[in-house]
Design a protein around this motif. Sequence first.
Motif, PDB file in Angstrom:
ATOM      1  N   HIS A 161       0.260  -1.276  -0.386  1.00 27.07           N
ATOM      2  CA  HIS A 161      -0.301   0.697  -0.221  1.00 27.07           C
ATOM      3  C   HIS A 161       0.668   1.245   0.391  1.00 27.07           C
ATOM      4  CE1 HIS A 161      -3.579  -2.380   0.872  1.00 27.07           C
ATOM      5  NE2 HIS A 161      -2.563  -3.053   1.776  1.00 27.07           N
TER       6      HIS A 161
ATOM      7  N   THR B 242       0.969   5.724   4.054  1.00 27.93           N
ATOM      8  CA  THR B 242      -0.252   7.343   3.360  1.00 27.93           C
ATOM      9  C   THR B 242      -0.786   8.177   5.284  1.00 27.93           C
ATOM     10  OG1 THR B 242      -1.481   5.936   1.870  1.00 27.93           O
ATOM     11  CG2 THR B 242      -2.450   8.161   3.435  1.00 27.93           C
TER      12      THR B 242
ATOM     13  N   SER C 211      -1.221  11.131   7.700  1.00 28.90           N
ATOM     14  CA  SER C 211      -2.375  11.954   8.235  1.00 28.90           C
ATOM     15  C   SER C 211      -2.453  12.808   9.474  1.00 28.90           C
ATOM     16  CB  SER C 211      -3.571  11.673   7.796  1.00 28.90           C
ATOM     17  OG  SER C 211      -3.973  10.525   8.542  1.00 28.90           O
TER      18      SER C 211
ATOM     19  N   ALA D 160      -2.055  15.816   4.924  1.00 27.71           N
ATOM     20  CA  ALA D 160      -1.812  14.063   4.221  1.00 27.71           C
ATOM     21  C   ALA D 160      -1.090  14.127   3.474  1.00 27.71           C
ATOM     22  CB  ALA D 160      -3.568  14.056   3.596  1.00 27.71           C
TER      23      ALA D 160
ATOM     24  N   SER E  14       0.624  11.057   0.655  1.00 34.09           N
ATOM     25  CA  SER E  14       1.047   9.501   0.462  1.00 34.09           C
ATOM     26  C   SER E  14       2.590   9.738  -0.539  1.00 34.09           C
ATOM     27  CB  SER E  14      -0.098   9.042  -0.432  1.00 34.09           C
ATOM     28  OG  SER E  14      -1.265   9.002   0.225  1.00 34.09           O
TER      29      SER E  14
ATOM     30  N   ARG F  65      -1.501   3.072   7.037  1.00 33.82           N
ATOM     31  CA  ARG F  65      -1.588   4.155   6.988  1.00 33.82           C
ATOM     32  C   ARG F  65      -1.972   5.097   8.091  1.00 33.82           C
ATOM     33  NH1 ARG F  65      -7.880   4.003   7.042  1.00 33.82           N
ATOM     34  NH2 ARG F  65      -7.533   2.749   7.099  1.00 33.82           N
TER      35      ARG F  65
ATOM     36  N   HIS G  76      -1.672   7.989  11.284  1.00 27.97           N
ATOM     37  CA  HIS G  76      -2.457   9.327  11.550  1.00 27.97           C
ATOM     38  C   HIS G  76      -1.677   9.822  12.633  1.00 27.97           C
ATOM     39  CE1 HIS G  76      -5.743  11.817  11.875  1.00 27.97           C
ATOM     40  NE2 HIS G  76      -6.037  11.771  12.961  1.00 27.97           N
TER      41      HIS G  76
END
Length: 349
Positions: free
Chosen positions: A56, A59, A61, A67, A69, A155, A157
């Motif tokens: 993936h 990513t 944020s 954000a 990527s 991802r 965060h």
Amino acid sequence: MVAGPGRGRLPGPRLSRVTVLGAGSIGCFVGGCWQAAGLDVSFIGRPSFDRDIADHGLTLSDYSGWAASLPPDRVDYRTRPDTLASADIIALCVKSGATADAAREIATNGRPGTTVISFQNGISNVDVLERLLGDRFTVVRGMVPYNVAYLGDGRFHKGVAGVLYAEDCPETRSLAAAIGQSPAALKLSDDMLGIAWGKLLINLNNAVNALSGRTLIEQLRERDYRRVVAACQREGLRLLRRAGIEPAKVGAVGPGLLPWVIGSPNWLFRNIFMKSWKIDARARSSMADDLAAGRKTEVDYINGELVKLADRLGIRAPVNGRIVELIRNAEGGAPPLAPAALRAAVLGN
């Protein structure tokens, strides 16, 4: 104190490559932000992250809506220490219990003269690194003031406001300039030990959050949980005064006011203090993440640091000692504690 004169070290080699050793949630977020800012970054971490990032990419944020990527073919993530030999900066993000093993890995595979920045919880990691790496490497104390949640599928965060700190020296000046404005921007200080103790006082909430089984916002809304945190902080401040240690201000509230703010009535805390803190609804403490994943926590390097300090002073730290016991129980499978139950278990009232 920020942006002080540093230690007067001779400048190291020109910054060209960063390796993040222990690239979990914090390491992936920080290294990913630095790569997004234009730095040459490689990552060393667990096979599970390696597989997810290979599928993936990264990513990134944060709570503000920022954000970025990085596709899989742009992320150099490995499970072996291959890139340590080419690193000019090693950002060490392993859990505190793995510091000695990481130091031996750096000593075996790293290039002498490389700068190692400890972005780890607790106080004693730098002592371990300096003892094991000796004069061959430059060891620098750093600090991460925020939590990063792994949301799956590469991802990461950042759920809480704050910027990284590191000791002011030529190598970190070059690094900070290269990073520039970023969710993982680097602020420099010549009082990193004071900042580390100031951060530890704030981090005393981590264990309470883990024992609650709730998000940070849900936990902080309950005064009984906050009363336990405030008691840990008051005990910590007494120990630091006894030891002649002055913790630095980290964030909006100075160390001496922390217990008063944290333990304040709900109407005051929720309407005044909590509204000024940028906390994402999904944010949890790293200790809560460790419990959820079945990993050993870092309680020995947070509340346990105060217990060890008390031992050195020949006195006791019953509040923080009890928190360490309860986290050990939670690591063994004990369920979360409701607010009144935790207050009674720690404070007896």
